[in-house]
Design a protein around this motif. Structure first.
Motif, PDB file in Angstrom:
ATOM      1  N   ASP A 150     -35.404-118.948 -56.386  1.00 44.41           N
ATOM      2  CA  ASP A 150     -34.673-120.219 -57.146  1.00 44.41           C
ATOM      3  C   ASP A 150     -33.966-120.739 -55.597  1.00 44.41           C
ATOM      4  OD1 ASP A 150     -34.815-122.360 -59.317  1.00 44.41           O
ATOM      5  OD2 ASP A 150     -33.254-122.587 -58.397  1.00 44.41           O
ATOM      6  N   VAL A 196     -33.043-116.168 -60.746  1.00 46.21           N
ATOM      7  CA  VAL A 196     -33.764-117.273 -61.223  1.00 46.21           C
ATOM      8  C   VAL A 196     -35.014-116.585 -60.242  1.00 46.21           C
ATOM      9  CG1 VAL A 196     -35.233-118.227 -61.870  1.00 46.21           C
ATOM     10  CG2 VAL A 196     -32.612-118.283 -62.269  1.00 46.21           C
ATOM     11  N   TRP A 205     -39.384-116.700 -59.875  1.00 45.86           N
ATOM     12  CA  TRP A 205     -39.382-117.552 -60.262  1.00 45.86           C
ATOM     13  C   TRP A 205     -41.364-116.937 -60.142  1.00 45.86           C
ATOM     14  CZ3 TRP A 205     -40.422-121.721 -63.004  1.00 45.86           C
ATOM     15  CH2 TRP A 205     -39.242-123.092 -63.009  1.00 45.86           C
ATOM     16  N   TRP A 242     -40.082-118.140 -65.160  1.00 44.22           N
ATOM     17  CA  TRP A 242     -38.878-117.310 -64.216  1.00 44.22           C
ATOM     18  C   TRP A 242     -38.252-116.008 -65.577  1.00 44.22           C
ATOM     19  CZ3 TRP A 242     -34.530-117.683 -67.042  1.00 44.22           C
ATOM     20  CH2 TRP A 242     -34.553-119.338 -67.984  1.00 44.22           C
TER      21      TRP A 242
END
Length: 99
Positions: A75, A81, A83, A97
């Motif tokens: 991210d 994070v 994805w 995610w």
């Protein structure tokens, strides 16, 4: 009752955020966009994985097979994070995610 509403609101807000992916250039990728648009917006993924899966199944047998690709991106705003973007027939079909 109040807690149920709060939990429901948080759950729905998380789902809404997973319906699109923000690329490095600031544009959003949504379901139905092409893999080319994703690549131009977000650049080279951290990792790619592909597999052959049944695209159209009828009862006990598969009518057609296709290649599914999974592209993994970090991210741009939250570095913890990752994805996972699922691509079938050059179209983005699913986002998820994880941390």
């Amino acid at each position: 009752m109040k807690w149920i509403v709060i939990i429901l609101a948080v759950t729905l807000s998380l789902y809404a955020n997973a319906s699109r992916f923000k690329g490095k250039d600031g544009s959003y990728i949504v379901r139905g966009d092409t893999a080319t648009k994703l690549f131009l917006s977000a650049g080279e993924p951290l990792r790619k994985r592909s597999e052959v899966v049944c695209i159209n199944q009828k009862r006990d047998y598969c009518k057609s097979w296709g290649r599914t690709e999974y592209w993994y991106y970090q991210d741009s705003e939250e570095s913890s994070v990752i994805w996972t973007i699922k691509i079938v027939d050059d179209k983005v079909v699913e986002f998820s995610w994880s941390r």
